[in-house]
Enzyme design. Sequence first.
Site, PDB file in Angstrom:
ATOM      1  N   GLU A 199       0.808  -1.224   0.000  1.00  0.00           N
ATOM      2  CA  GLU A 199       0.000   0.000   0.000  1.00  0.00           C
ATOM      3  C   GLU A 199       0.845   1.278   0.000  1.00  0.00           C
ATOM      4  OE1 GLU A 199      -3.801  -2.212   2.143  1.00  0.00           O
ATOM      5  OE2 GLU A 199      -2.762  -0.611   3.227  1.00  0.00           O
ATOM      6  N   GLU A 318      -5.295  -8.441  -1.390  1.00  0.00           N
ATOM      7  CA  GLU A 318      -5.851  -8.320  -0.037  1.00  0.00           C
ATOM      8  C   GLU A 318      -7.236  -7.721  -0.142  1.00  0.00           C
ATOM      9  OE1 GLU A 318      -3.218  -6.589   2.961  1.00  0.00           O
ATOM     10  OE2 GLU A 318      -4.935  -5.520   3.804  1.00  0.00           O
TER      11      GLU A 318
END
Length: 526
Positions: A199, A318
């Site tokens: 991220e 995810e």
Amino acid sequence: MENKIVLIFVLAFIPTILGRNATTGTIVVDATTTIAETDENFVCFTLDIWPHDECRWSKLCVWDGHASMLNLDLTLPIINKAVQAFKSVRIRVGGTLQDKLIYNVGAGFQGTCHPFQATKGSLFDFSVGCLYMERWDDLNNFFNNTGAIVTFGLNALLGKYKTQGIQWEGNWNYSNAEALIQYTVENNYQINSWEFGNELAGINSIGASVTAAQYAKDVIKLREIIDRLYNNSQQKPMIVAPGAFFDEKWYAEFLRKTGPGVVDVLTHHIYNMGAGDDPKLIYRFVNSTYLSQVSNTFERLESVIQKNAPWGAAWVGEAGGAYQGGSPHISYTFINSFWYLDQLGMASMYNTKVYCRQTLIGGFYGVIKSSTLLPTPDYYGALLFHRLMGPRVLKIDNNVSSDLRSYAHCSRGRSGVTLLFINLSNATDFIIDLENNINLSSGKRNASKGQRVKIDSPREEYHLTPKDGLVRSSTVLLNGNPLETTKEGDIPNLIPVYRQSNSSIHIAGWSIAFIVVPHFVAPACN
């Protein structure tokens, strides 16, 4: 429709069924060609890295129970048997703190590797943490014993420094990752893919952000390391990146700057249901329009890959539904399966090869609840999807109702097709008459008369419903029977009911059904 084989469901309007409405329509599955294809091991789970005292909720620590990859008891029978039930399932090891995790291997790191400590003001409010090689050994023994296919997320921030806002700059210090990979090769640990960072990409970066140009430079270095260290290996691991929320401009630039032969897989993360403590969260699970919105992300990522990296594959690296660790009242209950199984079906339609659910265990969104060590409804839904839905995805036209979500795949390991139905309505049942409309030039059947084809082969039905009809129940029923593990942690048998193939299919309100039609002639599945 000459030379075209379709599966048609004709529904007659019936006013009530057991006090509920039944509804109308036609569903067509075109089994002459595939529209997409997943990996053989599409279903995937994550193991996160949070320490057990990570607390996001007032007086409630999300990771209580030692549920992260750093401290999970890998000898627990239920954990081992839950993974083994898939025979082969992907596990992605990573998460927010992977970019603050170092490995006590290689020169310069001996004696300086300590567990995570809460540190206010530091990135993610934690100190640098440590993966000890003894733990890495234990994890790889667990992976080997359970048949897991492993993706491991590497620290992409090491060597970088914060400049302005959340921007980080500087070249990646690869020496520690190289030492871990070297240790892994020397011990013959089978890592299917190495993921770079978590991220850190684009406008939706969490905590820290790295430019696409720098990220590309760092990943090219990782490719050099893997090519060199795995030079004598029969199988070279893939490189997976960037493990971020999709940013079309960033992803396209990253792919242009890496070019062919570097990145194998583009991963993105999805938490489209909202915050875990949002009081409106529960209504989104039964809102068909809301569930469909995320299809735009799948479509745009598929387009970016086709234009910039046709050799690459798309993965959901995810996805937990609700962020902030999930919802303490929803994520482990039956209603959570509506978005999860719907998103498995939707992702597969856009050539998503792998879909990693956050998490195997840990947080409120674990498919094994860490406080009880019991599989949640989502676990059993994922297991059925894995066992029944093959990689080849078929086109399905649904004009019945927006509340009836529907997906079709070639059946796994056998002939015919398998359909997934999700009924988002509690007020409406669907009664479906199954017809195999073969409109061939040989004229074996007069389709215009709507005649049924009598087939001796029965179909299999797996109907999932919540206990006592409560969508917030953490117990799921399969064909009316509760799914419960034994005291030894054995996963129950998933036994279908059998129906004659020309009989009606009943999809009850607030239910999920997998329908296996083994007799259906599907050229796309040959």
